[in-house]
Enzyme design. Structure first.
Site, PDB file in Angstrom:
ATOM      1  CB  CYS A 187      -6.398 -27.516  14.294  1.00 20.35           C
ATOM      2  SG  CYS A 187      -7.301 -25.978  14.587  1.00 20.35           S
ATOM      3  CG  ASP A 202      -5.599  -5.651   2.491  1.00 17.79           C
ATOM      4  OD1 ASP A 202      -6.308  -5.078   1.651  1.00 17.79           O
ATOM      5  OD2 ASP A 202      -5.264  -5.120   3.567  1.00 17.79           O
ATOM      6  CG  ASP A 223      -2.062   0.952   1.128  1.00 11.11           C
ATOM      7  OD1 ASP A 223      -2.187   1.604   0.078  1.00 11.11           O
ATOM      8  OD2 ASP A 223      -2.832   1.056   2.089  1.00 11.11           O
ATOM      9  CB  CYS A 271      -3.952 -24.762  10.893  1.00 10.52           C
ATOM     10  SG  CYS A 271      -4.459 -24.665  12.615  1.00 10.52           S
ATOM     11  CG  HIS A 285      -7.302 -21.729  13.918  1.00 12.95           C
ATOM     12  ND1 HIS A 285      -7.729 -22.902  13.330  1.00 12.95           N
ATOM     13  CD2 HIS A 285      -8.410 -20.968  14.094  1.00 12.95           C
ATOM     14  CE1 HIS A 285      -9.050 -22.850  13.178  1.00 12.95           C
ATOM     15  NE2 HIS A 285      -9.489 -21.688  13.634  1.00 12.95           N
TER      16      HIS A 285
HETATM   17 ZN   LIG Z   1      -6.742 -24.715  12.745  1.00 11.77          ZN
END
Ligand SMILES: [Zn+2]
Length: 379
Positions: free
Chosen positions: A315, A272, A89, A312, A341
């Site tokens: 997790c 974004d 940006d 992920c 996550h």
């Molecule tokens: Zn996760």
């Protein structure tokens, strides 16, 4: 550089080949690295979330560590150890933040440096120069984003100034000699930013004027800053309907999952937002129930992952009970695991959207959980 794979006006799939040679797929979601770091996680962890590009802030990077340092380091990507795409940006959005004390006229903007406290002038030309020196793939032009409370006259004036500055930016990038970018990199793609508030005629006029400049892509700016949500989407539609089909469209600062789905249905390619990272650091984790606060009763001593079936790293290895403990103990790892996550959640959402567009019609009213189910079933 932008290839549409499916769709044109509405939901679309594309492939954007960046000047560095990196190829990113659209729809694309970029976490924010304002100060050359996605807060709380490193670039290796970031890549593992499926993130293909990030966005930085050109003005702040220019101040610290400085454009010369970044050029010597081979550009922002190499400096921060990030191998994916880098958008930047201009820093123009800082105009509407009080601490920057922005003073704007057609020639330049004077902003207060958050590092030294001194006033620093930037122009459309200097913004293009530092995008080149920073070796970014995509540089956003300096635009003038009026605050939400602006009068119709102020909105009209900021749209006029935005077009004037975009024209000067394009003249600048075309006039810069090869070798301005670090390590012989190609010049960045330059994206314009549509303004015009929520007034349909102002929006349309600003968009059409920018399209005539033949820019490499178009940001849709000045929305989601406090206006009514229906006004946001009406203005978004007014912008996308006038943008060329063969150029990427980037709805800046949007990360709420349902907004992202609705925006994709209106033909947006790129997003974004600090939404996943800021929420993660504030104990707010994304699940099938929406946003859950780690302090809630479902967390203490709970052996389940944050979100079942999420792939992920957090997790796969850690429980809700452990994340709850880390926050309570004020361990920095809490922010890291939560950020991993939440960003993966956003990338799963994007993967699900891509799969649904690829397989059939995609509706802006598709539920977030239905999109997640598609992504998780493809793991
Ligand atoms: Zn996760």
């Amino acid at each position: 550089m932008f290839e549409l794979i499916k769709g044109d006006e509405g939901p679309r799939l594309g492939k954007l080949t960046l000047p560095s040679g990196t190829v990113v797929r659209t729809p694309l979601f970029m976490p924010v690295a304002t100060k050359l770091s996605v807060k709380a996680i490193d670039p290796i962890q970031l890549a593992l979330t499926g993130t293909e590009a990030i966005i930085t802030n050109g003005f702040l990077s220019h101040l610290e560590p400085g454009s010369a340092v970044l050029k010597d380091a081979g550009g922002i990507g190499r400096f921060m150890g990030w191998g994916g795409g880098v958008f930047s940006d201009s820093g123009g959005f800082q105009f509407i933040r009080k601490g920057f004390d922005a003073v704007v006229n057609d020639k330049e903007v004077r902003l207060r440096s958050p590092f030294s406290g001194e006033k620093v002038a930037i122009t459309p030309e200097s913004v293009v120069d530092f995008h080149c020196m920073h070796g970014v793939d995509v540089g956003m032009v300096l635009d003038h984003c009026p605050p939400f409370s602006s009068t119709a006259e102020q909105i009209m004036d900021s749209a006029r100034r935005t077009v004037l500055w975009a024209r000067r930016s394009m003249e600048r990038i075309r006039s810069l000699p090869e070798g301005t970018c670090p390590d012989g990199k190609e010049k960045p793609m330059i994206f314009g930013i549509t303004q015009g508030g929520t007034d349909p005629s102002q929006r349309s006029e600003c968009t059409s004027d920018l399209v005539r400049l033949g820019m490499d892509g178009y940001g849709i700016g000045g929305l989601s800053i406090g206006e009514d949500k229906e006004d946001t989407f009406r203005s978004l539609a007014a912008s996308t309907s006038l943008l060329p089909i063969d150029k990427p469209r980037y709805f800046m600062g949007v990360g709420e999952p349902s907004d992202l789905i609705r925006s994709v249905s209106l033909g947006v390619d790129i997003f974004d937002s600090v939404f996943p990272t800021r929420n993660a650091r504030h104990r707010s984790l994304f699940t099938r129930q929406g946003r859950e606060n780690v302090r809630g009763p479902a967390w203490k001593g709970n052996s389940l992952p944050i979100m079942e079936r999420c792939d992920c790293m957090t997790c796969k290895k850690f429980s809700r009970g452990y994340i709850h403990h880390l926050f309570k103990a004020e361990e920095p790892l809490a922010a890291t695991l939560s950020t991993i996550h939440n960003i993966r959640y956003m990338q799963l959402l994007i993967m699900g959207i891509r799969a649904m567009i690829s397989e059939g019609p995609f509706s802006g009213s598709t539920s977030v959980n239905d999109v997640l189910d598609v992504a998780l079933s493809e793991q």
